[in-house]
Design a protein around this motif. Structure first.
Motif, PDB file in Angstrom:
ATOM      1  N   ILE A 127     -15.733  25.539 -14.980  1.00 51.70           N
ATOM      2  CA  ILE A 127     -14.358  25.041 -14.781  1.00 51.70           C
ATOM      3  C   ILE A 127     -13.609  26.126 -14.009  1.00 51.70           C
ATOM      4  O   ILE A 127     -13.760  27.317 -14.311  1.00 51.70           O
ATOM      5  N   PRO A 128     -12.785  25.742 -13.013  1.00 56.38           N
ATOM      6  CA  PRO A 128     -12.040  26.767 -12.266  1.00 56.38           C
ATOM      7  C   PRO A 128     -11.086  27.554 -13.178  1.00 56.38           C
ATOM      8  O   PRO A 128     -10.478  26.960 -14.075  1.00 56.38           O
ATOM      9  N   VAL A 129     -11.005  28.859 -12.980  1.00 55.37           N
ATOM     10  CA  VAL A 129     -10.107  29.691 -13.785  1.00 55.37           C
ATOM     11  C   VAL A 129      -9.469  30.758 -12.894  1.00 55.37           C
ATOM     12  O   VAL A 129     -10.129  31.312 -12.023  1.00 55.37           O
ATOM     13  N   THR A 130      -8.177  31.009 -13.099  1.00 59.58           N
ATOM     14  CA  THR A 130      -7.485  32.073 -12.349  1.00 59.58           C
ATOM     15  C   THR A 130      -6.615  32.871 -13.310  1.00 59.58           C
ATOM     16  O   THR A 130      -6.221  32.356 -14.366  1.00 59.58           O
ATOM     17  N   ALA A 131      -6.351  34.133 -12.926  1.00 55.07           N
ATOM     18  CA  ALA A 131      -5.457  34.964 -13.739  1.00 55.07           C
ATOM     19  C   ALA A 131      -4.404  35.559 -12.816  1.00 55.07           C
ATOM     20  O   ALA A 131      -4.735  36.094 -11.757  1.00 55.07           O
ATOM     21  N   ALA A 132      -3.142  35.400 -13.182  1.00 53.49           N
ATOM     22  CA  ALA A 132      -2.056  35.976 -12.384  1.00 53.49           C
ATOM     23  C   ALA A 132      -0.850  36.216 -13.262  1.00 53.49           C
ATOM     24  O   ALA A 132      -0.545  35.372 -14.136  1.00 53.49           O
ATOM     25  N   ASN A 133      -0.200  37.337 -13.087  1.00 53.37           N
ATOM     26  CA  ASN A 133       1.012  37.711 -13.843  1.00 53.37           C
ATOM     27  C   ASN A 133       0.815  37.624 -15.357  1.00 53.37           C
ATOM     28  O   ASN A 133       1.669  37.131 -16.088  1.00 53.37           O
ATOM     29  N   GLY A 134      -0.371  38.084 -15.806  1.00 53.63           N
ATOM     30  CA  GLY A 134      -0.644  38.107 -17.249  1.00 53.63           C
ATOM     31  C   GLY A 134      -0.890  36.747 -17.858  1.00 53.63           C
ATOM     32  O   GLY A 134      -0.850  36.580 -19.082  1.00 53.63           O
ATOM     33  N   THR A 135      -1.146  35.739 -17.050  1.00 58.13           N
ATOM     34  CA  THR A 135      -1.423  34.391 -17.571  1.00 58.13           C
ATOM     35  C   THR A 135      -2.758  33.884 -17.005  1.00 58.13           C
ATOM     36  O   THR A 135      -3.026  34.034 -15.803  1.00 58.13           O
ATOM     37  N   ILE A 136      -3.549  33.321 -17.885  1.00 56.20           N
ATOM     38  CA  ILE A 136      -4.816  32.715 -17.449  1.00 56.20           C
ATOM     39  C   ILE A 136      -4.577  31.213 -17.302  1.00 56.20           C
ATOM     40  O   ILE A 136      -4.017  30.574 -18.207  1.00 56.20           O
ATOM     41  N   THR A 137      -4.998  30.644 -16.173  1.00 51.09           N
ATOM     42  CA  THR A 137      -4.865  29.190 -15.949  1.00 51.09           C
ATOM     43  C   THR A 137      -6.253  28.599 -15.762  1.00 51.09           C
ATOM     44  O   THR A 137      -7.007  29.049 -14.892  1.00 51.09           O
ATOM     45  N   VAL A 138      -6.573  27.643 -16.602  1.00 48.00           N
ATOM     46  CA  VAL A 138      -7.883  26.977 -16.521  1.00 48.00           C
ATOM     47  C   VAL A 138      -7.665  25.566 -15.997  1.00 48.00           C
ATOM     48  O   VAL A 138      -6.779  24.852 -16.466  1.00 48.00           O
ATOM     49  N   GLY A 139      -8.486  25.196 -14.998  1.00 49.89           N
ATOM     50  CA  GLY A 139      -8.409  23.833 -14.464  1.00 49.89           C
ATOM     51  C   GLY A 139      -7.779  23.775 -13.098  1.00 49.89           C
ATOM     52  O   GLY A 139      -7.237  24.748 -12.592  1.00 49.89           O
TER      53      GLY A 139
END
Lengths: 139, 367
Positions: A127-139
């Motif tokens: 599943i796509p995952v990114t991390a930016a500004n202390g937040t992890i976003t999945v999807g």
């Protein structure tokens, strides 16, 4: 019109009526029993990066199924479906070995979701995952 | 030979299905003067089946927990696709079942079909009437609305009038001093398991008695209308030269069921809240009794009778006596005559009873 064709016509009318009545009963019944599409099937899931320290895993619900995000010792984030591709049990993260184990039939997957051993026929879905500004976003 | 015929032959040579059909359906002959009132039992079987099916469907979303019951019913009504239809069919169906049961009982009364040798049919039917009242009462609590809560409080409280054990009986019924979560658990078990199984078993017994004794001959359109049962030995009441149950009377049964469905769906679609006062839409509040709480229409005569007597015990005793009289009617009324117009005492009592029942119901409604 002879009696036979009249009988056939009436039979067809009766059959049509019965089919209509059957449909009128079945349609609400199927709609009543059909699985509901509720708010749990979100397109993205976010949570603070601090919840996934190095070497740890976080399990959560994603699109109605169980998913997991791990942070490997090299700091890389990986998000996978946590549903074993063998018979649907949820895999467990083994921190020391940095691999997943399915407790049902001992299927093993790497941190990237590739099959290492056991009966699973294919890798865990990524599943796509990114991390930016202390937040992890999945999807 | 087509597939359906081959399957039928396959089954027939193994269990003798053809002989069974010949004996119980096409060869099962009914009196030539049989009338539409004889199809009330089939309508009732249909309603019972509908109640079982809609009840099972409601169980999918209903939560029998005092904190969640009302919410789950609201969810069924507002969120689940066609949930309102399933619930309305169940709620309206329960009222219709009592109504048709009363019609069935009245037809049996007026045609003298309860007389010997059909005492067991009458008794099993009478118990079924009481069980249907019981299943309606227990189902009434399940939505956990103000109406449910307080109607159950009043209904269970009446049992307290029984001498000596009354207060204990009330507590036993409720599972506590007041109606509360334990009452919901008890009533839920009674409503979805205990009473339906008992009803199914008794329906089986009722049909078995009918099958063994044979269908009674209606007293209308005949010269000789007396009961010719001798009582010396078992005799099946056959009707040689009569109307075959299948397809002739089965078609009458289907017609009656279709007419019933029209009436039933008319209520469900055009006036679904006819049996729902405003308090049915407010969640139960044990600290707030609503004004003018009334029971369902079929309990109104009992409610009004209780109010008429100065002591609750007297009110209960009178109703108990009336019900016992009705239950034992075939043993009290031993007359041979079956035609209602040739039984003036019976006719006067029956019409008087019906008028009194309706009058008490109306009085109870407006009091």
């Amino acid at each position: 019109m002879d009696a036979r064709s009249r009988r056939k016509f009436l039979g067809l009318c009766l059959g049509g009526l019965l089919a209509g009545a059957g449909g009128a009963v079945l349609y609400p019944l199927i709609r009543y029993l059909a699985p509901r599409r509720d708010g749990s099937a979100r397109r993205t899931v976010t949570f603070p990066a601090a919840e996934v320290p190095e070497g740890a895993a976080k399990f959560f619900e994603y699109n109605g199924k169980t998913a997991v995000v791990i942070r490997q010792k090299n700091g890389a984030l990986v998000a996978l479906s946590a549903v074993c591709t063998h018979l649907g049990c949820v895999v467990q993260w083994q921190k020391e070995k940095e691999e997943f184990l399915c407790p049902c039939h001992a299927g093993r997957f790497s941190a990237a979701g590739q099959v290492l051993g056991g009966p699973p026929p294919k890798p865990l879905e990524t599943i796509p995952v990114t991390a930016a500004n202390g937040t992890i976003t999945v999807g | 030979m087509n597939l359906a015929k081959r399957i039928y032959t396959w089954v027939d040579v193994r269990i003798g299905a053809g002989a069974l059909v010949e004996k119980e359906l096409t060869g099962y002959l009914l009196p030539t003067n049989i009338n539409v009132w004889y199809s009330m039992g089939s309508i009732l079987l249909f309603i019972f089946a509908m109640q079982v099916v809609t009840g099972m469907l409601l169980l999918i979303y209903y939560v029998p927990d005092a904190d969640k019951a009302f919410k789950s019913v609201t969810f069924i009504m507002n969120e689940v696709p066609f949930g309102w239809l399933i619930r309305m069919c169940h709620a309206v169906g329960s009222n219709m079942m009592v109504l048709i049961l009363l019609f069935h009982m009245l037809s049996v009364l007026f045609m003298g079909s309860y007389k010997s040798p059909r005492e067991m049919n009458w008794l099993s039917g009478f118990i079924l009437l009481n069980l249907v009242m019981g299943i309606s009462l227990t189902g009434y609590l399940l939505p956990w609305s103000q109406l449910s809560f307080w109607a159950t409080t009043v209904a269970t409280n009446s049992v307290g009038a029984v001498p000596v054990v009354g207060p204990y009986l009330v507590e036993f019924l409720r599972g506590g001093k007041l109606v509360g979560p334990p009452t919901l658990g008890r009533f839920f078990a009674l409503h979805v398991a205990v009473i339906p199984i008992t009803i199914a078993a008794l329906v089986g017994a009722h049909i078995f008695f009918l099958q063994r004794t044979g269908v009674s001959t209606p007293p209308f359109g005949l010269q000789e209308t007396t009961n010719r049962w001798l009582g010396d030995r078992y005799r099946y009441e056959s009707h040689p030269g009569g109307i075959p149950f299948f397809p002739h009377y089965a078609l009458q049964d289907l017609t009656s069921i279709a007419v019933y469905c029209a009436l039933f769906l008319g209520v469900v679609f055009f006036d679904p809240y006819i049996f729902f006062p405003a308090t049915a839409f407010v969640p139960a509040d044990p600290f707030q009794t609503p004004a003018h709480i009334k029971p369902e229409w079929y309990f109104l005569p009992n409610y009004q009778t209780l109010k008429l007597f100065p002591s609750e015990f007297l009110g209960i005793a009178v109703q108990g006596a009336a019900m016992t009289f009705l239950a034992l009617l075939p043993f009290i009324d031993r007359g041979q005559e079956k035609h209602p117009l040739k039984r003036p005492l019976f006719l006067a009592c029956a019409i008087g009873g019906i008028v009194l029942y309706i009058a008490l119901m109306i009085w109870g409604h407006y009091s």
